[in-house]
Write a protein that holds these residues in place. Sequence first.
Motif, PDB file in Angstrom:
ATOM      1  N   GLU A  28      -5.708  -0.047   2.568  1.00 11.93           N
ATOM      2  CA  GLU A  28      -6.877   0.466   1.851  1.00 11.93           C
ATOM      3  C   GLU A  28      -7.400   1.784   2.407  1.00 11.93           C
ATOM      4  O   GLU A  28      -8.363   2.343   1.894  1.00 11.93           O
ATOM      5  CB  GLU A  28      -8.012  -0.575   1.894  1.00 11.93           C
ATOM      6  CG  GLU A  28      -7.632  -1.953   1.365  1.00 11.93           C
ATOM      7  CD  GLU A  28      -7.282  -1.930  -0.114  1.00 11.93           C
ATOM      8  OE1 GLU A  28      -7.910  -1.161  -0.866  1.00 11.93           O
ATOM      9  OE2 GLU A  28      -6.364  -2.680  -0.506  1.00 11.93           O
ATOM     10  N   GLY A  51       0.806  -1.219   0.000  1.00  7.92           N
ATOM     11  CA  GLY A  51       0.000   0.000   0.000  1.00  7.92           C
ATOM     12  C   GLY A  51       0.837   1.266   0.000  1.00  7.92           C
ATOM     13  O   GLY A  51       0.712   2.101   0.896  1.00  7.92           O
ATOM     14  N   ASP A 105     -11.410   2.404   0.684  1.00 14.10           N
ATOM     15  CA  ASP A 105     -11.422   1.351  -0.343  1.00 14.10           C
ATOM     16  C   ASP A 105     -10.248   1.507  -1.307  1.00 14.10           C
ATOM     17  O   ASP A 105     -10.372   1.275  -2.505  1.00 14.10           O
ATOM     18  CB  ASP A 105     -12.751   1.354  -1.096  1.00 14.10           C
ATOM     19  CG  ASP A 105     -13.036   2.662  -1.818  1.00 14.10           C
ATOM     20  OD1 ASP A 105     -12.177   3.576  -1.772  1.00 14.10           O
ATOM     21  OD2 ASP A 105     -14.111   2.773  -2.439  1.00 14.10           O
ATOM     22  N   GLY A 106      -9.112   1.909  -0.759  1.00 10.70           N
ATOM     23  CA  GLY A 106      -7.913   2.027  -1.587  1.00 10.70           C
ATOM     24  C   GLY A 106      -7.890   3.230  -2.497  1.00 10.70           C
ATOM     25  O   GLY A 106      -7.159   3.242  -3.486  1.00 10.70           O
TER      26      GLY A 106
END
Length: 285
Positions: free
Chosen positions: A253, A213, A268-269
């Motif tokens: 996310e 991420g 949600d990313g």
Amino acid sequence: MNKRPAAVAATALALSLTLAACAASADSTGSDTTSGTTVSHIHGLGLDPGDQRLYVATHEGIYTPGPKGEPELVGDSKDDFMGFTVADDKTFYASGHPASGGNKGLIKSADAGKTWKSLSLSGESDFHALESAHGTVYGYDATNGLVRTTKDGVSWKDGARLEAMDLAVSPGDPGVVLATTAEGIARSSDGGKTFAPGKEPVMAFLSWTAKDGLYGIDTSGGLNRSTDGGTTWKKVSTVPGGRPQALTAVGAEHVLAATQTGVFESKDGGKAFNKRLAVASSGGH
């Protein structure tokens, strides 16, 4: 061979202008005409891991959303907070400028920003970027153009000299540090002592909390994600509100981004964002 796409060159120029604007803001005395109910010139974002409360470091102090989402000043300081990072429950590190001018060096709060203690480099350094990872504070000292690190907040090790705007540290490797420059993302494999030349894409801010991420936001608000440590990137969305002012990845996310019109949150990313805090329209960073 030496041709550079016009769009990339324009982005690099925009980042250079943003860097200059940031430096100009740093030279100000901290005076501001906004009231305590509006914020502008955001320099940092974070969620306290204990209660998930949002904290916003600005040109006019540290703010958090009130009961109706309105900005509430934390503590009584309306100093200019530049570099800012949440290290642990109620534990923050920051830098910036007192309202009277000068540089704060590295300061620390153990009560979620209500009060601050000076740790080191007071009057000497202004950190425009701070990251807390692996028991170390990584900072970009904009006053001296240096990447610096400290274990105890007092004794510092000087690293590479470069012109950067933001830093990101690998959550899995304390030696891997990324920096945003006008030429692109520069990479260090030795904890910030040396950096390879910047490579495209050009980003304004980076944040890296989870291994897969790593997020970057460009000067127009385009949010990009890398799942391989910055080797390849994919654009996810465009954050509302124009030119970005700060970016923090809370998790793989979970992302926070500040632009000219607000602080936005995605869980949600980065596909969809909700506004968490309004920002007063401002012409500079």
